[in-house]
Design a protein around this motif. Structure first.
Motif, PDB file in Angstrom:
ATOM      1  N   LEU A   1     -24.590  43.620  87.320  1.00 66.47           N
ATOM      2  CA  LEU A   1     -23.616  42.646  87.822  1.00 66.47           C
ATOM      3  C   LEU A   1     -24.308  41.466  88.492  1.00 66.47           C
ATOM      4  CD1 LEU A   1     -20.683  44.761  89.269  1.00 66.47           C
ATOM      5  CD2 LEU A   1     -20.518  42.988  87.545  1.00 66.47           C
ATOM      6  N   LEU A   2     -25.334  41.740  89.278  1.00 59.73           N
ATOM      7  CA  LEU A   2     -26.061  40.654  89.929  1.00 59.73           C
ATOM      8  C   LEU A   2     -26.803  39.807  88.901  1.00 59.73           C
ATOM      9  CD1 LEU A   2     -27.569  42.442  93.066  1.00 59.73           C
ATOM     10  CD2 LEU A   2     -25.550  40.968  92.960  1.00 59.73           C
ATOM     11  N   SER A   3     -27.295  40.437  87.836  1.00 62.06           N
ATOM     12  CA  SER A   3     -28.042  39.709  86.812  1.00 62.06           C
ATOM     13  C   SER A   3     -27.135  38.828  85.972  1.00 62.06           C
ATOM     14  CB  SER A   3     -28.783  40.696  85.894  1.00 62.06           C
ATOM     15  OG  SER A   3     -29.681  41.508  86.614  1.00 62.06           O
ATOM     16  N   ALA A   4     -25.883  39.273  85.768  1.00 66.57           N
ATOM     17  CA  ALA A   4     -24.976  38.545  84.882  1.00 66.57           C
ATOM     18  C   ALA A   4     -24.595  37.198  85.451  1.00 66.57           C
ATOM     19  CB  ALA A   4     -23.721  39.381  84.615  1.00 66.57           C
ATOM     20  N   ASP A   5     -24.413  37.121  86.753  1.00 64.97           N
ATOM     21  CA  ASP A   5     -23.999  35.877  87.390  1.00 64.97           C
ATOM     22  C   ASP A   5     -24.708  35.762  88.721  1.00 64.97           C
ATOM     23  OD1 ASP A   5     -22.800  33.712  88.588  1.00 64.97           O
ATOM     24  OD2 ASP A   5     -20.794  34.195  87.875  1.00 64.97           O
ATOM     25  N   PRO A   6     -25.759  34.956  88.816  1.00 68.05           N
ATOM     26  CA  PRO A   6     -26.520  34.876  90.063  1.00 68.05           C
ATOM     27  C   PRO A   6     -25.751  34.272  91.231  1.00 68.05           C
ATOM     28  CG  PRO A   6     -27.213  33.159  88.537  1.00 68.05           C
ATOM     29  CD  PRO A   6     -26.268  34.048  87.783  1.00 68.05           C
TER      30      PRO A   6
ATOM     31  N   PRO B   1     -17.539  39.117  89.917  1.00 67.19           N
ATOM     32  CA  PRO B   1     -16.082  39.145  89.764  1.00 67.19           C
ATOM     33  C   PRO B   1     -15.439  40.104  90.760  1.00 67.19           C
ATOM     34  CG  PRO B   1     -17.120  40.445  88.037  1.00 67.19           C
ATOM     35  CD  PRO B   1     -18.231  39.760  88.781  1.00 67.19           C
ATOM     36  N   TRP B   2     -14.164  39.853  91.064  1.00 65.41           N
ATOM     37  CA  TRP B   2     -13.424  40.781  91.903  1.00 65.41           C
ATOM     38  C   TRP B   2     -13.245  42.087  91.145  1.00 65.41           C
ATOM     39  CZ3 TRP B   2      -9.230  43.883  92.401  1.00 65.41           C
ATOM     40  CH2 TRP B   2      -8.837  44.197  93.702  1.00 65.41           C
ATOM     41  N   PRO B   3     -13.382  43.266  91.756  1.00 63.60           N
ATOM     42  CA  PRO B   3     -13.471  43.536  93.197  1.00 63.60           C
ATOM     43  C   PRO B   3     -14.899  43.644  93.739  1.00 63.60           C
ATOM     44  CG  PRO B   3     -13.147  45.588  92.020  1.00 63.60           C
ATOM     45  CD  PRO B   3     -13.160  44.507  90.977  1.00 63.60           C
ATOM     46  N   TYR B   4     -15.874  43.103  93.001  1.00 64.61           N
ATOM     47  CA  TYR B   4     -17.275  43.188  93.424  1.00 64.61           C
ATOM     48  C   TYR B   4     -17.721  41.974  94.235  1.00 64.61           C
ATOM     49  CZ  TYR B   4     -16.939  46.472  89.536  1.00 64.61           C
ATOM     50  OH  TYR B   4     -16.542  47.474  88.699  1.00 64.61           O
ATOM     51  N   THR B   5     -16.812  41.017  94.472  1.00 65.49           N
ATOM     52  CA  THR B   5     -17.195  39.752  95.091  1.00 65.49           C
ATOM     53  C   THR B   5     -17.793  39.960  96.471  1.00 65.49           C
ATOM     54  OG1 THR B   5     -15.339  38.740  93.905  1.00 65.49           O
ATOM     55  CG2 THR B   5     -16.386  37.437  95.621  1.00 65.49           C
TER      56      THR B   5
ATOM     57  N   ARG C   1      -5.455  38.486  91.147  1.00 63.92           N
ATOM     58  CA  ARG C   1      -6.859  38.227  90.846  1.00 63.92           C
ATOM     59  C   ARG C   1      -7.306  38.992  89.602  1.00 63.92           C
ATOM     60  NH1 ARG C   1      -7.712  38.623  97.089  1.00 63.92           N
ATOM     61  NH2 ARG C   1      -8.098  36.440  97.615  1.00 63.92           N
ATOM     62  N   GLY C   2      -6.760  40.194  89.420  1.00 62.10           N
ATOM     63  CA  GLY C   2      -7.147  41.001  88.272  1.00 62.10           C
ATOM     64  C   GLY C   2      -6.593  40.514  86.956  1.00 62.10           C
ATOM     65  N   LEU C   3      -5.630  39.590  87.013  1.00 65.99           N
ATOM     66  CA  LEU C   3      -5.002  39.092  85.788  1.00 65.99           C
ATOM     67  C   LEU C   3      -5.579  37.760  85.344  1.00 65.99           C
ATOM     68  CD1 LEU C   3      -1.298  40.124  86.429  1.00 65.99           C
ATOM     69  CD2 LEU C   3      -2.827  40.994  84.649  1.00 65.99           C
TER      70      LEU C   3
ATOM     71  N   ASN D   1      -9.210  31.599  98.424  1.00 67.30           N
ATOM     72  CA  ASN D   1     -10.454  31.087  98.977  1.00 67.30           C
ATOM     73  C   ASN D   1     -11.648  31.952  98.621  1.00 67.30           C
ATOM     74  OD1 ASN D   1      -8.913  32.870 100.773  1.00 67.30           O
ATOM     75  ND2 ASN D   1     -10.730  32.803 102.071  1.00 67.30           N
ATOM     76  N   ARG D   2     -11.441  32.976  97.794  1.00 67.26           N
ATOM     77  CA  ARG D   2     -12.571  33.808  97.401  1.00 67.26           C
ATOM     78  C   ARG D   2     -13.334  33.203  96.223  1.00 67.26           C
ATOM     79  NH1 ARG D   2     -11.095  40.222  97.488  1.00 67.26           N
ATOM     80  NH2 ARG D   2     -10.486  40.378  99.663  1.00 67.26           N
ATOM     81  N   ARG D   3     -12.720  32.303  95.488  1.00 60.92           N
ATOM     82  CA  ARG D   3     -13.373  31.768  94.305  1.00 60.92           C
ATOM     83  C   ARG D   3     -12.852  30.386  94.003  1.00 60.92           C
ATOM     84  NH1 ARG D   3     -11.904  35.879  89.984  1.00 60.92           N
ATOM     85  NH2 ARG D   3     -10.827  37.120  91.511  1.00 60.92           N
ATOM     86  N   ARG D   4     -13.588  29.664  93.204  1.00 63.85           N
ATOM     87  CA  ARG D   4     -13.099  28.396  92.696  1.00 63.85           C
ATOM     88  C   ARG D   4     -12.399  28.665  91.370  1.00 63.85           C
ATOM     89  NH1 ARG D   4     -17.728  24.196  92.246  1.00 63.85           N
ATOM     90  NH2 ARG D   4     -15.944  22.928  91.661  1.00 63.85           N
ATOM     91  N   VAL D   5     -11.196  28.195  91.231  1.00 61.32           N
ATOM     92  CA  VAL D   5     -10.393  28.510  90.050  1.00 61.32           C
ATOM     93  C   VAL D   5     -10.298  27.271  89.180  1.00 61.32           C
ATOM     94  CG1 VAL D   5      -8.227  29.472  89.235  1.00 61.32           C
ATOM     95  CG2 VAL D   5      -9.090  30.118  91.473  1.00 61.32           C
ATOM     96  N   ASN D   6     -11.301  27.080  88.366  1.00 58.88           N
ATOM     97  CA  ASN D   6     -11.304  25.932  87.472  1.00 58.88           C
ATOM     98  C   ASN D   6     -11.551  26.332  86.022  1.00 58.88           C
ATOM     99  OD1 ASN D   6     -11.023  23.970  89.562  1.00 58.88           O
ATOM    100  ND2 ASN D   6     -13.165  24.323  90.119  1.00 58.88           N
TER     101      ASN D   6
END
Length: 350
Positions: free
Chosen positions: A34-39, A43-47, A277-279, A338-343
């Motif tokens: 997970l850490l390697s996939a996105d430095p 993703p939630w619920p691992y945020t 968030r899961g959807l 506020n946990r992520r940028r949604v773009n």
């Protein structure tokens, strides 16, 4: 893609051909994946866990081996099987013992698997491992305990509880309803088509490889999202990871109390905020229940309310009923999460 035949010795899948086993080593590798996939963002619920791990690893002077990160990325989130010894279902897993088994991997096996993974030539990032497998595996064996202490130790009790509970659940299904039903309950990068178990494993774009096995060991992982981990033993036993139920335990303590400053949870409550968030991609009720660690009936009740509010919509895809964010749900995430940028385009619905 790996395809595993569920027919053993000319017979269909049977209870004796399936086992369920825990593995702290596989769980550790799953978290590294997970850490390697996105430095920058897990993703939630691992945020929350990912943010804490990225703070604690530098403080502990722990750096992910570059060749290991490259293997994860080249493999679409999975690893060559020489790094994944088949776990035993006869005893509780011990990370030190599992790490010790890595030292016994023959260098010839390492080179042979790397050559199959990279038919066009082993890339520069992985050449240190190919050139001297013994030294690099020894370095890995020294790295893994330090990584586990820095990134996983605060969560170890929760991780063990989730996987132990999941094993009890699956074992009950296997004993009372049989292997076919058990295989139908798996989540993550595992799917079934007839007598074939299909795994998203190995470098993307590679043609499906078919293998037959004498026994399958299922390995639940809290960090099981994405590609499946796959390990082979010389006696034909194959181990396959899947997403354990209850990964939402990593989202933080106090499931009924909104996180401080989390506007989406304050507005919707933690469970419904988790569903929204899961959807970010369409999902079924059972998919959401497995990911969030909630009862399917609870998920269904919340989805009914979110659909009525115009935040979520449902649609049928064959025999499956999928839920996805409506325009209002996308707007909620963009303005309140506020946990992520949604773009990303993946949030858009048509």
């Amino acid at each position: 893609m790996i395809e595993i035949s569920l027919r053993t010795s000319g017979q269909g899948a049977h209870a004796g051909a399936l086992r369920i086993a825990n593995s702290r080593l596989w769980e550790t590798f799953g978290s590294i994946g997970l850490l390697s996939a996105d430095p920058g963002h897990a993703p939630w619920p691992y945020t929350d866990w990912g943010r804490a791990a990225r703070r604690s690893l530098p403080r502990a002077d722990v750096t992910l081996p570059g060749w290991l990160v490259h293997l994860f990325r080249a493999g679409g989130g999975t690893l060559p099987s020489f790094l994944l010894p088949v776990p035993s279902s006869a005893r509780q897993p011990d990370l030190a013992e599992e790490i010790a088994s890595l030292r016994e991997v023959p260098p010839a096996r390492v080179r042979a698997e790397l050559a199959r993974w990279f038919p066009g030539g082993v890339p520069a990032e992985v050449r240190p491992l190919y050139a001297d497998p013994g030294a690099r595996i020894a370095d890995l064996c020294a790295f893994l305990p330090r990584y586990a202490r820095a990134a996983l130790a605060p969560y170890e009790t929760s991780l063990r509880t989730v996987t132990d509970d999941d094993i009890l659940l699956r074992a009950r299904v296997l004993a009372t309803q049989g292997p076919d039903r058990l295989l139908g309950t798996l989540r993550g990068a595992v799917s079934r088509r007839g007598d074939v178990l299909r795994l998203r494993a190995g470098p993307p774009g590679r043609a499906a490889a078919r293998t037959e096995v004498s026994r399958i060991v299922l390995v639940p992982l809290v960090f099981g999202r994405g590609a499946s981990l796959l390990g082979f033993a010389p006696n034909g036993v194959t181990a396959v990871s899947y997403q354990a139920e209850g990964a939402a335990v990593l989202a933080g303590e106090g499931a009924d109390e909104p996180a401080r400053g989390d506007r989406l949870e304050i507005l919707l409550g933690r469970s419904r905020a988790g569903l929204v968030r899961g959807l970010v991609a369409p999902a079924t009720t059972s998919d959401l229940a497995a990911t969030l660690g909630l009862a399917p009936s609870t998920v269904s009740e919340h989805l009914t309310s979110l659909v009525a509010a115009g935040v979520v919509r449902r649609r049928r895809a064959g025999v499956r009923v999928l839920y996805e964010l409506d325009a209002s749900g996308v707007a909620l995430l963009r303005h309140l999460d506020n946990r992520r940028r949604v773009n990303a385009a993946s949030y858009e619905t048509t």
